[in-house]
Scaffold this motif. Sequence first.
Motif, PDB file in Angstrom:
ATOM      1  N   SER A   1      79.795 -12.811 -22.688  1.00 41.33           N
ATOM      2  CA  SER A   1      78.822 -11.760 -22.376  1.00 41.33           C
ATOM      3  C   SER A   1      77.968 -12.037 -21.147  1.00 41.33           C
ATOM      4  N   GLN A   2      78.137 -13.190 -20.521  1.00 35.50           N
ATOM      5  CA  GLN A   2      77.288 -13.471 -19.364  1.00 35.50           C
ATOM      6  C   GLN A   2      78.068 -14.092 -18.222  1.00 35.50           C
ATOM      7  N   PRO A   3      77.614 -13.809 -17.006  1.00 39.39           N
ATOM      8  CA  PRO A   3      78.323 -14.321 -15.828  1.00 39.39           C
ATOM      9  C   PRO A   3      77.887 -15.738 -15.461  1.00 39.39           C
ATOM     10  N   ALA A   4      78.756 -16.409 -14.750  1.00 41.65           N
ATOM     11  CA  ALA A   4      78.336 -17.604 -14.022  1.00 41.65           C
ATOM     12  C   ALA A   4      77.733 -17.089 -12.718  1.00 41.65           C
ATOM     13  N   VAL A   5      76.811 -17.854 -12.150  1.00 38.60           N
ATOM     14  CA  VAL A   5      76.162 -17.414 -10.914  1.00 38.60           C
ATOM     15  C   VAL A   5      76.124 -18.550  -9.901  1.00 38.60           C
ATOM     16  N   VAL A   6      76.245 -18.174  -8.635  1.00 38.61           N
ATOM     17  CA  VAL A   6      76.038 -19.126  -7.552  1.00 38.61           C
ATOM     18  C   VAL A   6      74.641 -18.869  -7.013  1.00 38.61           C
ATOM     19  N   TYR A   7      73.866 -19.940  -6.911  1.00 36.60           N
ATOM     20  CA  TYR A   7      72.515 -19.862  -6.356  1.00 36.60           C
ATOM     21  C   TYR A   7      72.521 -20.395  -4.940  1.00 36.60           C
ATOM     22  N   ARG A   8      71.885 -19.642  -4.052  1.00 39.48           N
ATOM     23  CA  ARG A   8      71.709 -20.047  -2.662  1.00 39.48           C
ATOM     24  C   ARG A   8      70.216 -20.250  -2.431  1.00 39.48           C
ATOM     25  N   TYR A   9      69.849 -21.493  -2.151  1.00 33.07           N
ATOM     26  CA  TYR A   9      68.451 -21.836  -1.869  1.00 33.07           C
ATOM     27  C   TYR A   9      68.314 -22.090  -0.381  1.00 33.07           C
ATOM     28  N   GLY A  10      67.524 -21.259   0.311  1.00 29.84           N
ATOM     29  CA  GLY A  10      67.206 -21.485   1.711  1.00 29.84           C
ATOM     30  C   GLY A  10      65.873 -22.216   1.820  1.00 29.84           C
ATOM     31  N   PRO A  11      65.389 -22.443   3.037  1.00 28.60           N
ATOM     32  CA  PRO A  11      64.127 -23.157   3.209  1.00 28.60           C
ATOM     33  C   PRO A  11      63.000 -22.521   2.392  1.00 28.60           C
ATOM     34  N   GLY A  12      62.272 -23.381   1.706  1.00 23.01           N
ATOM     35  CA  GLY A  12      61.177 -22.918   0.860  1.00 23.01           C
ATOM     36  C   GLY A  12      60.991 -23.793  -0.348  1.00 23.01           C
ATOM     37  N   VAL A  13      60.323 -23.250  -1.339  1.00 27.70           N
ATOM     38  CA  VAL A  13      59.836 -23.989  -2.500  1.00 27.70           C
ATOM     39  C   VAL A  13      60.942 -24.624  -3.350  1.00 27.70           C
TER      40      VAL A  13
ATOM     41  N   GLY B   1      68.516 -25.662   6.325  1.00 26.57           N
ATOM     42  CA  GLY B   1      69.848 -25.309   5.838  1.00 26.57           C
ATOM     43  C   GLY B   1      69.809 -24.529   4.538  1.00 26.57           C
ATOM     44  N   GLU B   2      70.903 -24.640   3.781  1.00 28.04           N
ATOM     45  CA  GLU B   2      71.039 -23.887   2.534  1.00 28.04           C
ATOM     46  C   GLU B   2      71.748 -24.742   1.489  1.00 28.04           C
ATOM     47  N   ARG B   3      71.167 -24.823   0.312  1.00 33.20           N
ATOM     48  CA  ARG B   3      71.757 -25.519  -0.835  1.00 33.20           C
ATOM     49  C   ARG B   3      72.483 -24.479  -1.677  1.00 33.20           C
ATOM     50  N   VAL B   4      73.777 -24.732  -1.975  1.00 31.76           N
ATOM     51  CA  VAL B   4      74.579 -23.762  -2.717  1.00 31.76           C
ATOM     52  C   VAL B   4      75.173 -24.456  -3.951  1.00 31.76           C
ATOM     53  N   THR B   5      74.814 -23.929  -5.128  1.00 26.47           N
ATOM     54  CA  THR B   5      75.312 -24.493  -6.378  1.00 26.47           C
ATOM     55  C   THR B   5      75.760 -23.382  -7.312  1.00 26.47           C
ATOM     56  N   LEU B   6      76.748 -23.697  -8.110  1.00 25.18           N
ATOM     57  CA  LEU B   6      77.216 -22.806  -9.164  1.00 25.18           C
ATOM     58  C   LEU B   6      76.558 -23.239 -10.467  1.00 25.18           C
ATOM     59  N   VAL B   7      76.070 -22.292 -11.231  1.00 25.56           N
ATOM     60  CA  VAL B   7      75.533 -22.581 -12.557  1.00 25.56           C
ATOM     61  C   VAL B   7      76.329 -21.794 -13.594  1.00 25.56           C
ATOM     62  N   VAL B   8      76.883 -22.533 -14.533  1.00 22.75           N
ATOM     63  CA  VAL B   8      77.610 -21.947 -15.652  1.00 22.75           C
ATOM     64  C   VAL B   8      76.929 -22.447 -16.924  1.00 22.75           C
ATOM     65  N   ARG B   9      76.636 -21.539 -17.812  1.00 24.67           N
ATOM     66  CA  ARG B   9      76.128 -21.944 -19.122  1.00 24.67           C
ATOM     67  C   ARG B   9      77.243 -21.774 -20.134  1.00 24.67           C
ATOM     68  N   VAL B  10      77.375 -22.750 -21.008  1.00 22.39           N
ATOM     69  CA  VAL B  10      78.403 -22.730 -22.044  1.00 22.39           C
ATOM     70  C   VAL B  10      77.773 -23.001 -23.390  1.00 22.39           C
ATOM     71  N   ASP B  11      78.447 -22.585 -24.431  1.00 16.15           N
ATOM     72  CA  ASP B  11      78.031 -22.941 -25.771  1.00 16.15           C
ATOM     73  C   ASP B  11      78.739 -24.222 -26.177  1.00 16.15           C
ATOM     74  N   ALA B  12      78.126 -24.943 -27.105  1.00 13.90           N
ATOM     75  CA  ALA B  12      78.668 -26.222 -27.560  1.00 13.90           C
ATOM     76  C   ALA B  12      79.295 -26.045 -28.948  1.00 13.90           C
ATOM     77  N   GLU B  13      80.545 -26.399 -29.031  1.00 13.23           N
ATOM     78  CA  GLU B  13      81.258 -26.363 -30.286  1.00 13.23           C
ATOM     79  C   GLU B  13      81.469 -27.803 -30.753  1.00 13.23           C
ATOM     80  N   CYS B  14      80.941 -28.149 -31.915  1.00 16.55           N
ATOM     81  CA  CYS B  14      81.049 -29.531 -32.393  1.00 16.55           C
ATOM     82  C   CYS B  14      82.509 -29.905 -32.617  1.00 16.55           C
TER      83      CYS B  14
END
Length: 189
Positions: free
Chosen positions: A82-94, A175-188
Amino acid sequence: MTWKSRLPLVVESAIPLSLCGALMDHVKNHTARPRTYQGVIDESLRKSEYVEIPTHLQEAVISHCADHVRSHFEIAPTRIPSQPAVVYRYGPGVGFVAHHDEVTDIERERARTNGQPVVGGDLTLVVWLNTPDSYGGGELFFENPAQEIKPPCGTLVAFPATRDHIHGVRPITRGERVTLVVRVDAECL
């Protein structure tokens, strides 16, 4: 020790450079949107943009990370359809102030009206898509225990999405920091 109390997992070369390139190509060909923190755009707390990633790329990333996650956390990571993975692009700043990845009620409520994706789940998987010399600052930091990470392209960092894993992104100085964030559920296992 349960998987929720494990320290972050760091695996260099977890994702092949060809998959990193495919993800970067997708990002370059799609318009990025400003990303909120707790449902509000506030560049004094978080300065980033995001692009949602198609299911086939998300599944490829999870496939490459699954054995590492199983071994370290002793759980099986499962995609949350039900949810997407996302790529975050961080440019100069906080960057992004210290926070946890547990989804809050206020975030869910605000997402109903602001069009932002709610990215929840048991584990956070972060994959670096560019090289550390292509941007200044931008280290991923954890508060307890204190740790800073600025790894090479293709590196996986995985950690439980709980209030016990406070983390953030140091300010970007160039510059620019580029990372992919994926959230997953944990199955024991």
